[in-house]
Write a protein that holds these residues in place. Structure first.
Motif, mmCIF file in Angstrom:
data_model
loop_
_atom_site.group_PDB
_atom_site.id
_atom_site.type_symbol
_atom_site.label_atom_id
_atom_site.label_comp_id
_atom_site.label_asym_id
_atom_site.label_seq_id
_atom_site.Cartn_x
_atom_site.Cartn_y
_atom_site.Cartn_z
ATOM 1 N N THR A 445 0.811 -1.209 0.000
ATOM 2 C CA THR A 445 0.000 0.000 0.000
ATOM 3 C C THR A 445 0.847 1.264 0.000
ATOM 4 O O THR A 445 0.340 2.328 -0.346
ATOM 5 C CB THR A 445 -0.926 0.032 1.224
ATOM 6 O OG1 THR A 445 -0.126 -0.003 2.416
ATOM 7 C CG2 THR A 445 -1.872 -1.161 1.213
ATOM 8 N N LEU A 446 2.099 1.166 0.370
ATOM 9 C CA LEU A 446 2.996 2.315 0.405
ATOM 10 C C LEU A 446 4.326 1.909 -0.210
ATOM 11 O O LEU A 446 5.015 1.024 0.308
ATOM 12 C CB LEU A 446 3.202 2.808 1.837
ATOM 13 C CG LEU A 446 4.195 3.968 2.015
ATOM 14 C CD1 LEU A 446 3.687 5.207 1.293
ATOM 15 C CD2 LEU A 446 4.442 4.262 3.482
ATOM 16 N N LEU A 476 6.962 8.765 -4.007
ATOM 17 C CA LEU A 476 6.104 8.030 -3.075
ATOM 18 C C LEU A 476 4.748 7.800 -3.705
ATOM 19 O O LEU A 476 4.183 8.704 -4.341
ATOM 20 C CB LEU A 476 5.965 8.810 -1.765
ATOM 21 C CG LEU A 476 5.067 8.216 -0.672
ATOM 22 C CD1 LEU A 476 5.651 8.500 0.694
ATOM 23 C CD2 LEU A 476 3.653 8.809 -0.752
ATOM 24 N N TRP A 478 1.109 6.148 -2.289
ATOM 25 C CA TRP A 478 0.415 5.651 -1.113
ATOM 26 C C TRP A 478 -1.028 5.353 -1.493
ATOM 27 O O TRP A 478 -1.781 6.248 -1.887
ATOM 28 C CB TRP A 478 0.474 6.695 0.001
ATOM 29 C CG TRP A 478 -0.266 6.290 1.251
ATOM 30 C CD1 TRP A 478 -0.510 5.025 1.707
ATOM 31 C CD2 TRP A 478 -0.867 7.176 2.206
ATOM 32 N NE1 TRP A 478 -1.207 5.044 2.882
ATOM 33 C CE2 TRP A 478 -1.442 6.359 3.222
ATOM 34 C CE3 TRP A 478 -0.952 8.553 2.314
ATOM 35 C CZ2 TRP A 478 -2.098 6.898 4.302
ATOM 36 C CZ3 TRP A 478 -1.610 9.091 3.401
ATOM 37 C CH2 TRP A 478 -2.166 8.273 4.388
ATOM 38 N N VAL A 480 -4.174 4.939 -0.107
ATOM 39 C CA VAL A 480 -4.898 5.180 1.136
ATOM 40 C C VAL A 480 -6.047 4.185 1.283
ATOM 41 O O VAL A 480 -6.303 3.659 2.366
ATOM 42 C CB VAL A 480 -5.420 6.628 1.182
ATOM 43 C CG1 VAL A 480 -6.139 6.903 2.497
ATOM 44 C CG2 VAL A 480 -4.274 7.609 0.988
ATOM 45 N N THR A 485 -5.662 7.241 -4.099
ATOM 46 C CA THR A 485 -4.218 7.066 -4.253
ATOM 47 C C THR A 485 -3.538 8.424 -4.195
ATOM 48 O O THR A 485 -4.017 9.392 -4.796
ATOM 49 C CB THR A 485 -3.881 6.376 -5.581
ATOM 50 O OG1 THR A 485 -4.569 5.122 -5.657
ATOM 51 C CG2 THR A 485 -2.387 6.125 -5.694
#
Length: 592
Positions: A445-446, A476, A478, A480, A485
């Protein structure tokens, strides 16, 4: 008076009978293949035990009996159906105490043959089983004896979770490879790019949105490749297409035509991908501001073996310089001159257990078009054409699947076609950069890659001071939630310039983008960008900001409606370089 036989004689007779009954069973494995082990139910207690005298019948290898115990009849030990005896499935003798021998090629392994609980149905006269073909096991036997399994029960599940990678575009970090020089954010790709603010504040946030699988284009299959073409036609309004400071900017209607082509391979090993985009932005009320734009990248990964891979890449960029650029005299030009950068990279990556080493070499070239001034004179920019040769060495160590620290060294040299420019300066230079960072992936997810370091650039001309600047790069992504996103990209670097007395321009750019899916076919995107450019040796400073709002509504797989609004502003120490612009576009996107 009756005479009774002694008890010892009775026991001796039973022992002799038992020995004679078991003798054929012991000799059978030595002279003939073993029969199928079957078990029959015990007779009723009321039935008398049949008396069998030792004789020829008891010596048959197909039936060996056990001695009868008190109140219990004898039970056959080996009792296979006649149709199964001598068949190929059970003709191979198994070693004592070991696994059965593997079946011959083309034959099914007799996994259920060793189970003694269930007997197959008796063969009917005239059936295939009665003619020598083995009968098929019943459904009950198949359920009672599942296929043999190699290894542990969790081995296949573990391999699927740990050794197979599922690629999701929403979780893939957007890390752009620069055309030349230290990595810079897209579309700031060229080391000689003079209009970084104009390109970033308006196009950096236009990244394609990965659609839902139900609305994703299927593409065109061409052999082992899949082509994904697209065409977008938009109409809108631009308040300042020249991107120049003025009390009364020349606004105009905006017409944008854009064509895209993506290519990906469908190979079991190695990979080839390509992305190309070309567009033309036309302003009917301000024709001098009309300009083209094109960018493309092709990457190929060759898997030599499990630990070695070869990476190849080609790239190009075509764009125009903004009129307010300090390299064009800050507003003296009347047309937007074009420039192009293109190059290639080749490298190899080797993995030693947890250690990863990669070495890449690159070559890039930049070409600039001459600019026309308002008084009819021409600004010659051919002295800005240059080549760059670079080499990058990177070493990383995987501490865990979630984090991989790395160190990187980059060496490059820039050689201009004209040794001395029109201002009498020799701008050939050499650069070196050191960075250290880490790649992070947490629970899919990250994903992030963050690095920091220092760079140094020295010039051949002694009047141009050396540049020492920090390097801060971050990318990055992420996720969420499955619907939201967040993407963040921040990079710094030193780009070339033609401003007299300046060695180069230090650029720091950052972009932030938040994408949310309101529906399966409706996505909204909000983003912002920041740009800071400091020209070394002169007092020129630029700060730029932008904000973007965009929506995509997909009617089906091949048709979508797209709308966007972009606000951009740039503050500069040069008055004519400061500008503000609003752009609105509404278009239709077709994916054939």
């Amino acid at each position: 008076m009756s005479r009774e036989r002694p008890i010892g004689d009775k026991r001796g007779g039973r022992r002799r009978a038992l020995a004679l009954a078991l003798l054929p069973g012991l000799l059978v494995p030595l002279i003939a293949p073993p029969a199928l082990a079957q078990e029959t139910p015990d007779p009723a207690p009321s039935e008398p035990a049949p008396a069998r005298a030792p004789g020829p019948a008891s010596a048959s290898p197909s039936r060996v009996t056990e001695p009868a115990t008190a109140g219990r009849a004898r039970r056959p030990v080996f009792d296979a159906p006649t149709a199964l005896r001598g068949s190929g499935a059970f003709s191979t003798a198994a070693p004592l105490g070991g696994n059965p021998a593997p079946a011959a090629s083309g034959e099914e392994e007799p996994t259920v043959a060793r189970l003694p609980r269930f007997r197959t149905a008796p063969s009917l006269p005239g059936s295939a089983a009665a003619q020598g073909t083995p009968a098929r096991p019943s459904l009950l036997r198949l359920r009672a004896a599942p296929p043999r399994r190699l290894g542990s029960a969790t081995r296949q599940i573990t391999q699927m979770r740990t050794q197979q990678t599922v690629t999701d575009l929403r979780l893939t970090p957007v890390i752009q490879t620069p055309v030349s020089g230290v990595p810079l954010p897209a579309p700031i790709l060229g080391f000689g790019l003079p209009n970084a603010a104009g390109l970033l504040l308006g196009t950096a946030l236009r990244r394609p949105i990965p659609p839902d699988t139900a609305y994703a284009p299927l593409g065109i299959r061409l052999g082992t490749f899949t082509l994904l073409p697209a065409f977008t036609q938009s109409i809108g309004y631009d308040s300042n297409p020249d991107q120049i400071g003025s009390t009364r900017p020349r606004s105009s209607l905006a017409l944008r035509s854009e064509a895209e082509l993506a290519l990906r391979s469908e190979w079991s090993a190695s990979e080839l991908t390509a992305e190309m985009r070309g567009s033309y932005l036309e302003y009917p009320q301000n024709p001098e501001a009309s300009r083209p734009n094109a960018v493309g990248t092709a990457r190929m990964r060759i898997d030599v073996d499990r630990d070695t891979r070869v990476d190849l890449e080609t790239r190009f960029l075509l764009d125009s310089q903004r009129l307010g650029s300090p390299d064009l005299g800050a507003g003296g030009a009347t047309t937007r001159p074009l420039f192009a950068t293109y190059g290639a990279t080749a490298g190899v990556q080797e993995t030693f257990n947890r250690l990863q080493l990669s070495l890449r070499g690159s070559i890039d070239r930049s070409v600039f078009e001459d600019a026309q001034l308002g008084n009819g004179t021409t600004i010659i920019q051919s002295d800005r054409d240059a080549n760059q040769y670079g080499m990058r060495l990177r070493a990383g160590y995987e501490i865990s699947p979630a984090i991989t620290p790395f160190v990187e060294t980059f060496l490059d040299t820039r050689v201009y076609d004209t040794p001395v420019d029109q201002f009498g300066l020799r701008r050939d230079s050499d650069g070196i950069a050191f960075t250290a960072g880490a790649a992070v992936a947490l629970n899919s997810t990250l994903t992030a890659e963050i690095s920091g370091g220092l760079q140094h650039r020295s010039y051949v001309d002694r009047t141009l001071p050396d540049i020492d600047a920090p390097l801060i790069n971050a990318a990055l992504v992420w996720s969420v939630s499955p619907l939201t996103t967040v993407r963040f990209n921040q990079q710094t670097g030193v780009i070339e310039t033609a401003v007299p007395g300046s060695s180069g321009a230090f650029t720091d750019a950052a972009t932030l983008e938040v994408q949310h899916d309101l529906l399966r076919n409706l996505s909204i995107t909000l983003g912002g960008a920041y740009l800071a450019t400091n020209y070394d040796g002169v007092r020129i400073r630029e700060r730029g900001y932008s904000a973007t709002a965009r929506f995509d509504y997909r009617f089906n797989r091949w048709l979508a409606l797209r709308g966007s609004y972009i606000y951009s502003t740039l503050n500069s120490t040069i008055p004519l370089s400061t500008y503000e612009a609003h752009t609105v576009l509404l278009g239709v996107r077709v994916n054939p």
